[in-house]
Scaffold this motif. Structure first.
Motif, mmCIF file in Angstrom:
data_model
loop_
_atom_site.group_PDB
_atom_site.id
_atom_site.type_symbol
_atom_site.label_atom_id
_atom_site.label_comp_id
_atom_site.label_asym_id
_atom_site.label_seq_id
_atom_site.Cartn_x
_atom_site.Cartn_y
_atom_site.Cartn_z
ATOM 1 N N ARG A 78 7.591 23.959 38.806
ATOM 2 C CA ARG A 78 8.786 23.973 39.648
ATOM 3 C C ARG A 78 8.368 23.668 41.087
ATOM 4 N NH1 ARG A 78 12.821 28.958 38.759
ATOM 5 N NH2 ARG A 78 14.131 27.528 39.973
ATOM 6 N N VAL A 79 9.300 23.132 41.859
ATOM 7 C CA VAL A 79 9.028 22.777 43.254
ATOM 8 C C VAL A 79 9.938 23.588 44.164
ATOM 9 C CG1 VAL A 79 9.074 20.928 44.964
ATOM 10 C CG2 VAL A 79 8.258 20.455 42.640
ATOM 11 N N LEU A 80 9.326 24.254 45.153
ATOM 12 C CA LEU A 80 10.055 25.044 46.146
ATOM 13 C C LEU A 80 9.717 24.480 47.521
ATOM 14 C CD1 LEU A 80 11.785 27.548 46.926
ATOM 15 C CD2 LEU A 80 9.654 28.875 46.933
ATOM 16 N N GLY A 81 10.567 23.602 48.034
ATOM 17 C CA GLY A 81 10.293 22.975 49.325
ATOM 18 C C GLY A 81 9.030 22.137 49.250
ATOM 19 N N ASN A 82 8.028 22.481 50.078
ATOM 20 C CA ASN A 82 6.766 21.732 50.074
ATOM 21 C C ASN A 82 5.702 22.392 49.195
ATOM 22 O OD1 ASN A 82 5.985 23.952 51.640
ATOM 23 N ND2 ASN A 82 6.249 22.851 53.571
ATOM 24 N N LYS A 83 6.141 23.277 48.314
ATOM 25 C CA LYS A 83 5.226 23.974 47.413
ATOM 26 C C LYS A 83 5.497 23.558 45.963
ATOM 27 C CE LYS A 83 5.170 28.026 50.445
ATOM 28 N NZ LYS A 83 6.174 27.495 51.395
ATOM 29 N N THR A 84 4.421 23.276 45.242
ATOM 30 C CA THR A 84 4.504 22.962 43.821
ATOM 31 C C THR A 84 3.833 24.085 43.049
ATOM 32 O OG1 THR A 84 4.471 20.586 44.261
ATOM 33 C CG2 THR A 84 3.925 21.289 42.027
ATOM 34 N N ILE A 85 4.571 24.684 42.130
ATOM 35 C CA ILE A 85 4.103 25.821 41.337
ATOM 36 C C ILE A 85 3.787 25.333 39.932
ATOM 37 C CG2 ILE A 85 4.705 28.109 40.447
ATOM 38 C CD1 ILE A 85 6.946 28.083 42.728
ATOM 39 N N VAL A 86 2.606 25.703 39.412
ATOM 40 C CA VAL A 86 2.187 25.297 38.066
ATOM 41 C C VAL A 86 1.645 26.529 37.349
ATOM 42 C CG1 VAL A 86 0.768 23.706 36.719
ATOM 43 C CG2 VAL A 86 1.467 23.068 39.031
ATOM 44 N N THR A 87 2.229 26.887 36.210
ATOM 45 C CA THR A 87 1.734 28.055 35.471
ATOM 46 C C THR A 87 1.864 27.847 33.964
ATOM 47 O OG1 THR A 87 3.592 29.559 34.935
ATOM 48 C CG2 THR A 87 3.010 29.358 37.268
ATOM 49 N N ASN A 88 1.300 28.815 33.225
ATOM 50 C CA ASN A 88 1.358 28.735 31.770
ATOM 51 C C ASN A 88 2.407 29.653 31.160
ATOM 52 O OD1 ASN A 88 -0.016 31.215 32.242
ATOM 53 N ND2 ASN A 88 -1.071 31.077 30.267
ATOM 54 N N GLY A 89 3.418 30.044 31.950
ATOM 55 C CA GLY A 89 4.438 30.929 31.386
ATOM 56 C C GLY A 89 5.628 31.086 32.298
ATOM 57 N N ASP A 90 6.475 32.061 31.970
ATOM 58 C CA ASP A 90 7.688 32.244 32.768
ATOM 59 C C ASP A 90 7.417 32.890 34.121
ATOM 60 O OD1 ASP A 90 7.287 34.922 32.111
ATOM 61 O OD2 ASP A 90 9.058 35.077 30.835
ATOM 62 N N GLN A 91 6.118 33.150 34.426
ATOM 63 C CA GLN A 91 5.807 33.592 35.796
ATOM 64 C C GLN A 91 6.051 32.488 36.817
ATOM 65 O OE1 GLN A 91 3.432 33.045 33.469
ATOM 66 N NE2 GLN A 91 1.489 32.444 34.369
ATOM 67 N N THR A 92 6.223 31.235 36.356
ATOM 68 C CA THR A 92 6.668 30.172 37.274
ATOM 69 C C THR A 92 7.928 30.614 37.990
ATOM 70 O OG1 THR A 92 5.871 28.552 35.659
ATOM 71 C CG2 THR A 92 7.210 27.716 37.467
ATOM 72 N N ASP A 93 8.869 31.149 37.229
ATOM 73 C CA ASP A 93 10.144 31.577 37.805
ATOM 74 C C ASP A 93 9.956 32.769 38.737
ATOM 75 O OD1 ASP A 93 11.409 29.594 36.297
ATOM 76 O OD2 ASP A 93 11.789 30.955 34.618
ATOM 77 N N THR A 94 9.071 33.690 38.360
ATOM 78 C CA THR A 94 8.788 34.854 39.213
ATOM 79 C C THR A 94 8.251 34.403 40.568
ATOM 80 O OG1 THR A 94 8.250 36.177 37.254
ATOM 81 C CG2 THR A 94 7.494 37.003 39.393
ATOM 82 N N ILE A 95 7.272 33.482 40.541
ATOM 83 C CA ILE A 95 6.684 32.978 41.784
ATOM 84 C C ILE A 95 7.735 32.263 42.616
ATOM 85 C CG2 ILE A 95 4.980 31.387 42.758
ATOM 86 C CD1 ILE A 95 3.314 31.935 40.150
ATOM 87 N N TYR A 96 8.520 31.408 41.981
ATOM 88 C CA TYR A 96 9.555 30.651 42.679
ATOM 89 C C TYR A 96 10.549 31.598 43.358
ATOM 90 C CZ TYR A 96 13.316 27.227 43.392
ATOM 91 O OH TYR A 96 14.296 26.430 43.945
ATOM 92 N N GLU A 97 11.055 32.554 42.594
ATOM 93 C CA GLU A 97 12.114 33.427 43.113
ATOM 94 C C GLU A 97 11.603 34.355 44.216
ATOM 95 O OE1 GLU A 97 13.329 35.186 39.463
ATOM 96 O OE2 GLU A 97 14.203 33.295 38.724
ATOM 97 N N LEU A 98 10.404 34.908 44.074
ATOM 98 C CA LEU A 98 9.908 35.843 45.085
ATOM 99 C C LEU A 98 9.360 35.126 46.313
ATOM 100 C CD1 LEU A 98 8.346 38.682 42.903
ATOM 101 C CD2 LEU A 98 10.615 38.533 43.945
ATOM 102 N N MET A 99 8.757 33.945 46.139
ATOM 103 C CA MET A 99 8.338 33.189 47.324
ATOM 104 C C MET A 99 9.560 32.676 48.091
ATOM 105 S SD MET A 99 4.810 31.176 46.337
ATOM 106 C CE MET A 99 4.398 30.924 48.066
ATOM 107 N N ASP A 100 10.640 32.419 47.389
ATOM 108 C CA ASP A 100 11.885 32.028 48.057
ATOM 109 C C ASP A 100 12.437 33.182 48.900
ATOM 110 O OD1 ASP A 100 13.906 30.112 48.599
ATOM 111 O OD2 ASP A 100 15.214 31.002 47.083
ATOM 112 N N LYS A 101 11.998 34.401 48.587
ATOM 113 C CA LYS A 101 12.384 35.588 49.351
ATOM 114 C C LYS A 101 11.268 36.009 50.316
ATOM 115 C CE LYS A 101 15.393 37.271 45.665
ATOM 116 N NZ LYS A 101 15.611 38.328 44.636
#
Length: 237
Positions: A78-101
């Motif tokens: 997933r991409v959040l602004g200028n950050k690209t997140i790469v993971t092997n599970g649904d922690q992608t969403d955790t990282i995206y949502e909490l870094m967005d906060k």
């Protein structure tokens, strides 16, 4: 740490599981990442990568054969602004949502641990790439059981500032095949990268074990413009 041949690392390991590579192209122009999945069971092998906005997700190749989606259907990128997140599970969403906060990569991952798939207790591996106006840094994380003991979670984060051109780091879930599967140990491996995305993708895919490989995603991000090119390769067509 010795710089290794990614091709040899892949060819000599029949089952590294799922893996992430992040680094910089030899010409210094691109931030590079790759993510692959492998499988031993019919359920794990019954998957493909598909585009999903600026990222990707997994989906069943044959929905009628999907027996348990819990740990195999997720958004690896997933991409959040200028950050690209790469993971092997649904922690992608955790990282995206909490870094967005405004939480950090590490803070987000402190809310998660290894997968509940005993006796393997598959590690959660994650990466974050930050590209902005020619500047680039990245970090990688692994959350793993303590030598197979599910009562304790060991958390490791590795951060790389001003990455060296032509080098990347490779982390994967399992040391090798086994029963139970032994978790990855040590620092992410230092590996050599290529300038040409197509050649890199071809090398990567051809080096993965033919029986166990499932899907591969590769992305090259232009460090100046932030624009990117991506490739997806699926065994199931």
């Amino acid at each position: 740490m010795q710089k290794l041949s990614l091709e040899q690392e892949l060819k000599e390991n029949a089952y590294p599981g799922r893996g992430i590579v992040i680094g910089k192209s030899p010409d210094g122009k691109y931030a590079v990442t790759a993510y692959f999945i492998m499988g031993r069971s019919e359920n794990s092998r019954n998957r493909v990568f598909v585009e999903d906005g600026e990222g990707i997700r997994t989906q069943a190749f044959d929905p009628s054969k999907l027996s348990d989606p819990s740990l195999i259907i997720y958004a690896p990128v997933r991409v959040l602004g200028n950050k690209t997140i790469v993971t092997n599970g649904d922690q992608t969403d955790t990282i995206y949502e909490l870094m967005d906060k405004q939480q950090t990569f590490e803070q987000a991952l402190r809310t998660r641990e290894f997968e509940p798939d005993g006796p393997n207790y598959t590690p959660r591996i994650s990466g974050i790439m930050h590209v902005e106006n020619g500047n680039y840094n990245y970090a990688m994380s692994i959350l793993k059981s303590s030598d197979g003991n599910p009562d304790s979670c060991s958390r490791y984060t590795f951060a790389y500032s001003d990455p060296i051109a032509g080098e990347g780091h490779f982390i994967h879930t399992y040391m090798c095949d086994g029963d139970p599967l032994p978790s990855f140990e040590g620092e992410p491996k230092r590996v050599a990268l290529l300038d040409d995305m197509d050649a890199f993708t071809d090398m990567f895919w051809s080096s993965l074990n033919e029986d166990n490989k499932v899907s591969l995603f590769v992305r090259y991000i232009d460090l100046e413009s932030g624009e990117y090119r991506s490739k997806i390769v699926n065994k199931n067509q």
